[in-house]
Design an enzyme around this catalytic site. Sequence first.
Site, PDB file in Angstrom:
ATOM      1  N   CYS A 153     -21.376 -37.820 -26.599  1.00  0.00           N
ATOM      2  CA  CYS A 153     -20.573 -38.884 -26.000  1.00  0.00           C
ATOM      3  C   CYS A 153     -19.683 -39.535 -27.062  1.00  0.00           C
ATOM      4  CB  CYS A 153     -21.492 -39.911 -25.353  1.00  0.00           C
ATOM      5  SG  CYS A 153     -20.623 -41.379 -24.744  1.00  0.00           S
ATOM      6  N   CYS A 156     -19.936 -43.395 -27.037  1.00  0.00           N
ATOM      7  CA  CYS A 156     -21.203 -43.832 -27.627  1.00  0.00           C
ATOM      8  C   CYS A 156     -21.109 -43.870 -29.142  1.00  0.00           C
ATOM      9  CB  CYS A 156     -22.338 -42.906 -27.200  1.00  0.00           C
ATOM     10  SG  CYS A 156     -22.595 -42.817 -25.406  1.00  0.00           S
TER      11      CYS A 156
END
Length: 264
Positions: A153, A156
Amino acid sequence: MASVVSRCSGLLLPDLRPGLAGSHRRSLPPSPLVHLRRGRRRPRTLSCVAPPDSAESKTDEQEVKVELGEEKAQPSSSSSTPQEPAGEPPVPDKDLNRRVALLSTLGAVGLFASQRFKLGGFSLKDLAANAVPYEEALANGKPTVVEFYADWCEVCRELAPDIYKVEQQYRDQINFVMLNVDNTKWEQELDEFGVEGIPHFAFLDKEGNEEGNVVGKLPKQYFLDNVVALASGDATIPHARAVGQYSSAEFRKVHQVADPRSHG
């Protein structure tokens, strides 16, 4: 009539000088070009001797011609110089190769360091290593922040430095939990919290009840305000439902982790 044989031309020439054979002829000075042979009466011969000047000039002319011929026969200095074959590859410079390898290594290290510096020197692995296990967080009586994330991600990873700074400031008051959506162990939690995009932050009170969630990339203040409200024991959080740019959880790479206590 007396005749004179010419050795130069090979022709028989008549002797046109009158009275040359008589006894009362007038004596002539010896000529450097013509020599008369005396004795029996026979055709007189004429020997040609080239003058010294003409002989030398002819010799010089011949020498010039010879020298010109030799110059034409000799190859030019540029063509006689040995040349390296065109097909042979150049010999590699080992020192140059070492310098290039060293610069490449330094460049790679610098790139890695710059990325770490850009992210504040912290990564998702750092957060996961410092995270509190989920079961422990539900049992210790503290408010909890649960982050659903994945290693692939981008959002993230981008938010990791800010999350780490807030975590270091409030870690004694709040549990910070990391749950990897690629781990099939957390299938029930994914359904329970309705995780569709990551990062997904769920804010739980002391009893483990969800007060709200923040999804995706949002200003750091959103996350910080909710954490402060949990630490203060507020009944509600300022940002109960906020959604920003996120990565879809549908792209998760499901795998089973052997360690059941692993929250990664």
